[in-house]
Write a protein that holds these residues in place. Structure first.
Motif, PDB file in Angstrom:
ATOM      1  N   SER A  73      18.327 -28.246  34.013  1.00 27.96           N
ATOM      2  CA  SER A  73      17.642 -28.472  35.349  1.00 27.96           C
ATOM      3  C   SER A  73      16.164 -28.009  35.482  1.00 27.96           C
ATOM      4  CB  SER A  73      18.567 -27.827  36.488  1.00 27.96           C
ATOM      5  OG  SER A  73      19.862 -28.231  36.590  1.00 27.96           O
ATOM      6  N   LEU A  74      15.718 -27.370  34.526  1.00 27.83           N
ATOM      7  CA  LEU A  74      14.205 -27.049  34.568  1.00 27.83           C
ATOM      8  C   LEU A  74      13.234 -28.120  33.782  1.00 27.83           C
ATOM      9  CD1 LEU A  74      14.613 -23.100  32.899  1.00 27.83           C
ATOM     10  CD2 LEU A  74      14.126 -23.880  35.409  1.00 27.83           C
ATOM     11  N   ALA A  75      14.111 -29.159  33.433  1.00 25.89           N
ATOM     12  CA  ALA A  75      13.387 -30.275  33.005  1.00 25.89           C
ATOM     13  C   ALA A  75      12.503 -30.759  34.054  1.00 25.89           C
ATOM     14  CB  ALA A  75      14.555 -31.241  32.551  1.00 25.89           C
ATOM     15  N   PHE A  76      12.857 -30.547  35.254  1.00 27.89           N
ATOM     16  CA  PHE A  76      11.865 -31.220  36.484  1.00 27.89           C
ATOM     17  C   PHE A  76      10.613 -30.466  36.697  1.00 27.89           C
ATOM     18  CE2 PHE A  76      16.059 -32.306  37.920  1.00 27.89           C
ATOM     19  CZ  PHE A  76      16.066 -33.477  37.968  1.00 27.89           C
ATOM     20  N   GLU A  77      10.587 -29.228  36.037  1.00 30.97           N
ATOM     21  CA  GLU A  77       9.435 -28.587  36.001  1.00 30.97           C
ATOM     22  C   GLU A  77       8.822 -28.803  34.974  1.00 30.97           C
ATOM     23  OE1 GLU A  77       7.847 -23.726  36.227  1.00 30.97           O
ATOM     24  OE2 GLU A  77       9.992 -24.510  36.826  1.00 30.97           O
ATOM     25  N   ALA A  78       9.401 -28.940  33.757  1.00 38.09           N
ATOM     26  CA  ALA A  78       8.937 -29.155  32.556  1.00 38.09           C
ATOM     27  C   ALA A  78       8.057 -30.385  32.353  1.00 38.09           C
ATOM     28  CB  ALA A  78       9.749 -28.980  31.543  1.00 38.09           C
ATOM     29  N   VAL A  79       8.430 -31.437  33.141  1.00 43.25           N
ATOM     30  CA  VAL A  79       7.775 -32.801  32.856  1.00 43.25           C
ATOM     31  C   VAL A  79       6.202 -32.731  33.445  1.00 43.25           C
ATOM     32  CG1 VAL A  79       9.890 -33.954  32.578  1.00 43.25           C
ATOM     33  CG2 VAL A  79       8.813 -33.692  35.045  1.00 43.25           C
ATOM     34  N   ARG A  80       6.059 -31.701  34.427  1.00 47.40           N
ATOM     35  CA  ARG A  80       4.772 -31.462  34.983  1.00 47.40           C
ATOM     36  C   ARG A  80       3.914 -30.589  34.185  1.00 47.40           C
ATOM     37  NH1 ARG A  80       8.495 -30.943  39.624  1.00 47.40           N
ATOM     38  NH2 ARG A  80       7.991 -28.552  39.719  1.00 47.40           N
ATOM     39  N   GLN A  81       4.380 -30.071  33.130  1.00 46.26           N
ATOM     40  CA  GLN A  81       3.164 -29.313  32.307  1.00 46.26           C
ATOM     41  C   GLN A  81       2.147 -30.099  31.553  1.00 46.26           C
ATOM     42  OE1 GLN A  81       3.678 -25.663  32.661  1.00 46.26           O
ATOM     43  NE2 GLN A  81       5.101 -26.496  33.916  1.00 46.26           N
ATOM     44  N   ASP A  82       1.136 -29.423  31.275  1.00 48.92           N
ATOM     45  CA  ASP A  82       0.082 -30.054  30.477  1.00 48.92           C
ATOM     46  C   ASP A  82       0.447 -30.277  29.004  1.00 48.92           C
ATOM     47  OD1 ASP A  82      -1.515 -30.398  32.694  1.00 48.92           O
ATOM     48  OD2 ASP A  82      -2.793 -28.734  32.458  1.00 48.92           O
ATOM     49  N   LEU A  83       0.978 -29.598  28.656  1.00 50.51           N
ATOM     50  CA  LEU A  83       1.518 -29.555  27.118  1.00 50.51           C
ATOM     51  C   LEU A  83       2.186 -30.656  26.672  1.00 50.51           C
ATOM     52  CD1 LEU A  83       2.012 -25.559  25.899  1.00 50.51           C
ATOM     53  CD2 LEU A  83       0.050 -27.119  25.758  1.00 50.51           C
ATOM     54  N   PHE A  84       1.782 -31.405  25.646  1.00 52.58           N
ATOM     55  CA  PHE A  84       2.607 -32.769  25.433  1.00 52.58           C
ATOM     56  C   PHE A  84       3.817 -32.241  24.941  1.00 52.58           C
ATOM     57  CE2 PHE A  84       3.763 -35.332  21.824  1.00 52.58           C
ATOM     58  CZ  PHE A  84       3.738 -36.641  22.168  1.00 52.58           C
ATOM     59  N   GLU A  85       4.050 -31.210  24.006  1.00 51.73           N
ATOM     60  CA  GLU A  85       5.418 -30.777  23.496  1.00 51.73           C
ATOM     61  C   GLU A  85       6.289 -30.194  24.669  1.00 51.73           C
ATOM     62  OE1 GLU A  85       2.344 -30.783  20.401  1.00 51.73           O
ATOM     63  OE2 GLU A  85       2.622 -30.125  22.395  1.00 51.73           O
ATOM     64  N   VAL A  86       5.818 -29.671  25.384  1.00 48.20           N
ATOM     65  CA  VAL A  86       6.690 -29.074  26.829  1.00 48.20           C
ATOM     66  C   VAL A  86       6.914 -30.383  27.547  1.00 48.20           C
ATOM     67  CG1 VAL A  86       6.645 -28.007  28.837  1.00 48.20           C
ATOM     68  CG2 VAL A  86       5.448 -26.998  26.644  1.00 48.20           C
ATOM     69  N   ARG A  87       6.328 -31.386  27.719  1.00 51.36           N
ATOM     70  CA  ARG A  87       6.793 -32.432  28.512  1.00 51.36           C
ATOM     71  C   ARG A  87       7.682 -33.414  27.663  1.00 51.36           C
ATOM     72  NH1 ARG A  87       1.312 -33.382  28.920  1.00 51.36           N
ATOM     73  NH2 ARG A  87       1.501 -35.581  28.072  1.00 51.36           N
ATOM     74  N   SER A  88       7.534 -33.420  26.250  1.00 51.14           N
ATOM     75  CA  SER A  88       8.510 -33.982  25.524  1.00 51.14           C
ATOM     76  C   SER A  88       9.905 -33.181  25.849  1.00 51.14           C
ATOM     77  CB  SER A  88       8.023 -34.058  24.168  1.00 51.14           C
ATOM     78  OG  SER A  88       9.096 -34.635  23.237  1.00 51.14           O
ATOM     79  N   LEU A  89       9.981 -31.951  25.666  1.00 52.43           N
ATOM     80  CA  LEU A  89      11.204 -31.420  25.790  1.00 52.43           C
ATOM     81  C   LEU A  89      11.836 -31.700  27.172  1.00 52.43           C
ATOM     82  CD1 LEU A  89      10.075 -27.876  24.328  1.00 52.43           C
ATOM     83  CD2 LEU A  89      11.495 -29.686  23.139  1.00 52.43           C
ATOM     84  N   GLY A  90      10.965 -31.644  28.374  1.00 54.58           N
ATOM     85  CA  GLY A  90      11.511 -31.912  29.529  1.00 54.58           C
ATOM     86  C   GLY A  90      12.269 -33.191  29.619  1.00 54.58           C
ATOM     87  N   TYR A  91      11.520 -34.421  28.928  1.00 50.65           N
ATOM     88  CA  TYR A  91      12.059 -35.793  29.114  1.00 50.65           C
ATOM     89  C   TYR A  91      13.303 -35.760  28.079  1.00 50.65           C
ATOM     90  CZ  TYR A  91       7.495 -37.016  30.633  1.00 50.65           C
ATOM     91  OH  TYR A  91       6.386 -37.287  31.540  1.00 50.65           O
ATOM     92  N   LEU A  92      13.529 -35.184  27.230  1.00 49.23           N
ATOM     93  CA  LEU A  92      14.714 -35.166  26.469  1.00 49.23           C
ATOM     94  C   LEU A  92      15.846 -34.306  27.229  1.00 49.23           C
ATOM     95  CD1 LEU A  92      13.476 -34.243  22.965  1.00 49.23           C
ATOM     96  CD2 LEU A  92      14.524 -36.475  23.913  1.00 49.23           C
ATOM     97  N   ALA A  93      15.457 -33.306  28.036  1.00 51.40           N
ATOM     98  CA  ALA A  93      16.334 -32.622  28.619  1.00 51.40           C
ATOM     99  C   ALA A  93      17.104 -33.237  29.930  1.00 51.40           C
ATOM    100  CB  ALA A  93      15.744 -31.121  29.199  1.00 51.40           C
ATOM    101  N   LEU A  94      16.274 -34.397  30.498  1.00 50.35           N
ATOM    102  CA  LEU A  94      16.748 -34.875  31.613  1.00 50.35           C
ATOM    103  C   LEU A  94      17.889 -35.736  31.011  1.00 50.35           C
ATOM    104  CD1 LEU A  94      13.524 -36.484  32.953  1.00 50.35           C
ATOM    105  CD2 LEU A  94      14.824 -34.471  34.026  1.00 50.35           C
TER     106      LEU A  94
END
Length: 827
Positions: A211-232
């Motif tokens: 569920s932390l993916a909603f927060e991860a996709v708002r990060q600046d780091l490319f890799e963090v956003r990528s992890l967030g989209y996969l977590a969705l």
């Protein structure tokens, strides 16, 4: 104005991609380098591509620095080079002082260069770490352009060790004081180690709580956003409560909508596309997918095309597919799309139209299919078009497909012909109109091209019409390819209402090809299947097949089938008896054919017992003892084999071709087991052999006679006990018994055996036959029944001292002649 639009689209496409650059001189004369560039770089093997790329980069040093730079710019802008190009750029930089200004000018005046040169220049700036402020600013200007965002972002990271998600983020950092610092300050402040730590931390947290993916996709780091989209993709199911589920669904859709609107990286947008059908439905989903389908990036187009078929309801997806295919084939859009995209769209078309349950002609769909079949040139996409016509096209395509299959002018490729045959088959099956197309498939049954013959057989199989049986049987008789023979057997086995059974029973599969025999067995079993419950074979059909199976001597197939049907409950006693009888025959013949050594050894005792039962039930039938004798010969059981052969011999007099091979095998076994008398008895029962068995039978008879024991010799009378001729002038004394000369009579061997009296022991069977003709005149007459006499041989035993002549020591142990029973047994 239509021609102007077409020209504009073509020019735009050339600017976007551009031709592959030619090798500079003198590399274009180096055959190894030319081969590496033309073939090695196109290999699907990564290792091969790496070797080819390194060879080209090494040889590039031979060219002029300006030529090196121009080639490397365009090459790296067009293709993903699997090895590091930074050393090559540094080498060029060391030999050409104006290289950095050259790259800066390309990026500064972007409208004057093609996209490959701009991409190559962005990568070169990063490789050379051109950290001058002017270079940083000109690279950052590409961040808001989707066509160049990712290479610009990577170049800026090489220069500043910072990752910028947009131009605004860069300007905030740049105007915040970074432009007044040197590159070493940027690098130190970026704290690469902190970046890695942050990425690792997000990775752990998202695995524990998606569920932390909603927060991860708002990060600046490319890799963090990528992890967030996969977590969705791993979010838990919606809550059971209706209100809570509605609120959570809204939250997820809003998060995805915001991420799609803000994400500038095409790579990350590709990760978002498959999430669209999960978070949105109907028009909302299509609105976002339309943006992806209209994107100038081929990778995003392809991902959207693959996702389109997942949109619900399926009618919305179908409308979207037809709309985008119409844009491709009804306008100049064909020039702007890749073959992979078009193939994916036709895959989606088949999926959504089948899901919509469309079975009749669809004008909008048929129009798209007709345009695609007429204008599509890519072979892989044309196959998809044919497949779509076969599964969803209307009946008006039948005549056109028939012509493509027949190919009278020879203008169709083999791949087109095969795809057209598959499409016509599916269309005919759907329209239930296959009989009209049998002839067009028949013409390819005799084709010299294996693939056409194979597809023709498969098409006839799918039609499942009784009319195809004679065509398939005709081809089966002459086909030499094992795989095709098996396909034909499958096709005949699939014919309805057992209409293929007669064709199968008239075919004898090759003995040496196990796969064909298995396919033949399965085809026969399918044709023997009952037309109604209970499932399994129909006993009546099987009884019809039994004579043909026996005639063809396919005993492995026959036994497999009869073993299967014997497991069923057969109500008709007559059918049960006939099938049980055939079971015994097939089992024995299969064991004799080789099954005894191929997993059938455990069944040999069952076969022998069954054959004996059949012999008892049918004593006049020759086959049962004949099979039993052969089976016991193979099992090397001489006594049983000889007994069965002895029983079979009188019954096989009219079948010398079956009789004498069995007899000779049994005689050989008797010879090896040292049973000459039983062998000679069998030979006598078999009668006079004829050619070609005469010589073998004669030799075997001589061999068996040579094993007989020699006949015993007559015992010789010792000289001192020989009787004098004078004391016995009259033969009457012999007839009347012995009163005075008992002792002499006891010492003198009897000339011949006395007549057998009741109670005499018979001569043992293993002793040679008597020869009464040797001394017929000396045979004593039977004594009168009213004159009791003592057994003549008992006197010497009772009164040995009264003998006038002393007997030798060996006389009491002398055995009587072999032709006479012991003396004490007479009388």
């Amino acid at each position: 104005m239509a021609w102007f639009r077409v020209i504009a689209v073509v020019l735009w496409s050339l600017w976007m991609q551009g031709p592959r650059p030619n090798l500079p001189a003198p590399l274009d004369k180096n055959q190894e380098v030319v081969a590496a560039y033309a073939e090695g770089m196109r290999s699907t093997d990564l290792a091969v591509r790496k070797v080819a790329a390194q060879r080209i980069l090494n040889a590039l040093a031979e060219a002029q620095p300006e030529a090196q730079a121009e080639f490397l710019l365009r090459w790296e802008g067009l293709e993903e080079i699997p090895v590091a190009t930074a050393p090559a750029w540094r080498r060029i930089d060391s030999k050409w002082a104006d290289l950095r200004m050259y790259l800066h000018n390309i990026l500064k005046d972007r409208m004057a260069s093609s996209r490959p040169r701009l991409l190559g220049a962005l990568k070169a700036v990063g490789h050379l770490e051109m950290a001058a402020h002017a270079n940083v600013e000109v690279v950052a200007a590409f961040l808001d352009d989707q066509l160049y965002h990712d290479p610009a972002r990577r170049a800026l990271y090489s220069l500043t060790r910072r990752d910028f998600r947009s131009l605004d983020a860069f300007l905030q950092w740049w105007n915040g004081g970074a432009k007044d610092l040197r590159r070493i300050d940027w690098v130190l402040n970026a704290a690469e180690s902190e970046r890695r730590r942050v990425i690792a931390q997000w990775d752990r947290q998202l695995k524990q709580n998606p569920s932390l993916a909603f927060e991860a996709v708002r990060q600046d780091l490319f890799e963090v956003r990528s992890l967030g989209y996969l977590a969705l993709r791993s979010l838990p199911a919606l809550p059971a409560d209706a209100e809570a589920a509605k609120a959570e669904k809204l939250r997820r859709s809003q998060a995805l909508q915001q991420a799609w609107a803000q994400e500038a990286s095409p790579e990350l947008r590709r990760l978002l596309v498959p999430l669209i059908p999960r978070f949105f439905e109907g028009a909302e989903a299509m609105a976002i997918l339309d943006q992806a389908l209209a994107s100038p990036l081929p990778e995003l187009n392809l991902e959207a095309a693959r996702t389109l078929q997942l949109v619900k309801p399926v009618g919305v997806a179908r409308t979207g597919v037809l709309s985008h295919l119409g844009r491709v084939y009804e306008s100049a859009g064909l020039l702007n799309t890749g073959a992979g995209y078009r193939a994916a769209m036709f895959t989606a078309l088949v999926a959504v139209t089948e899901g919509n349950g469309t079975a009749n002609a669809d004008p909008a769909l048929d129009k798209i299919l007709s345009l695609a079949l007429a204008s599509e040139t890519d072979p892989a996409v044309r196959s998809k078009v044919y497949s779509a016509i076969g599964s969803r096209g209307g009946p008006e395509f039948m005549s056109g497909l028939r012509e493509h299959v027949a190919n009278p002018k020879g203008e169709r490729s083999l791949q087109d012909q095969l795809a057209a045959m598959q499409a016509l088959t599916r269309l005919a099956v759907r329209q239930k109109d296959g009989a009209d197309f049998i002839e067009v498939f028949r013409m390819h049954l005799a084709s010299e091209i294996f693939d056409l013959r194979l597809q023709a057989v498969q098409s006839l199989t799918q039609l499942r019409l009784p009319q195809t049986g004679p065509l398939l049987a005709e081809r089966l008789a002459v086909e030499q390819e094992g795989r095709l023979v098996r396909e034909i057997l499958v096709a005949i086995g699939a014919l309805p209402n057992s209409s293929g059974l007669d064709f199968l029973l008239s075919y004898v599969p090759p003995r040496e090809d196990r796969e064909i025999r298995v396919a033949y067995q399965q085809a026969v079993a399918r044709q023997l299947a009952a037309d109604k419950e209970p499932a399994g074979m129909d006993p009546a059909k099987f009884m019809k097949a039994m004579p043909a199976l026996a005639k063809n001597q396919v005993w492995d197939v026959a036994f497999a089938l009869v073993a299967e049907i014997s497991q069923l409950e057969i109500a008709d006693e007559g059918q049960y008896a006939q099938i049980d009888r055939f079971y015994t025959l097939a089992l024995a013949q299969w064991l004799l054919e080789g099954g005894l050594h191929n997993g059938g050894a455990t069944r040999a005792d069952e076969a022998a017992a069954r054959l004996k039962e059949r012999m008892a039930a049918e004593p006049a039938a020759a086959d049962w003892p004949w099979l039993l004798a052969r089976l016991e010969n193979v099992r090397r059981r001489p006594a049983e084999a000889l007994a069965a052969a002895q029983a079979a011999a009188p019954l096989l007099k009219e079948r010398p071709g079956d009789l004498w091979p069995m007899v000779l095998e049994s005689l050989a076994l008797a010879r090896d087991a040292n049973l000459p008398q039983q062998g000679l008895a069998l030979l006598q029962s078999a009668g006079q052999p004829q050619e070609p068995f005469l010589a073998a039978a004669t030799d075997m008879k001589a061999a068996l006679q040579g094993l007989l024991p020699p006949p015993p010799e007559e015992p010789k009378t010792p000289p001192e006990t020989a009787p004098a001729p004078a004391p016995q002038p009259e033969p009457a004394s012999t007839e009347g018994g012995q009163k005075d000369g008992g002792a002499e009579g006891a010492e003198t061997p009897a000339p011949a055996k006395a007549a057998e009296q009741p109670g005499d022991k018979p001569v043992p069977a293993d002793k040679p036959a008597e020869k009464p003709e040797e001394k017929p005149a000396e045979k004593p007459a039977d004594p009168p029944t009213d004159q009791p006499t003592e057994p003549p041989v008992e006197q010497p035993t009772e009164q040995p001292s009264e003998q006038p002549v002393e007997t030798p020591e060996e006389e009491p142990t002398a055995e009587p002649p072999a032709s006479e029973p012991p003396a004490e047994d007479q009388g």
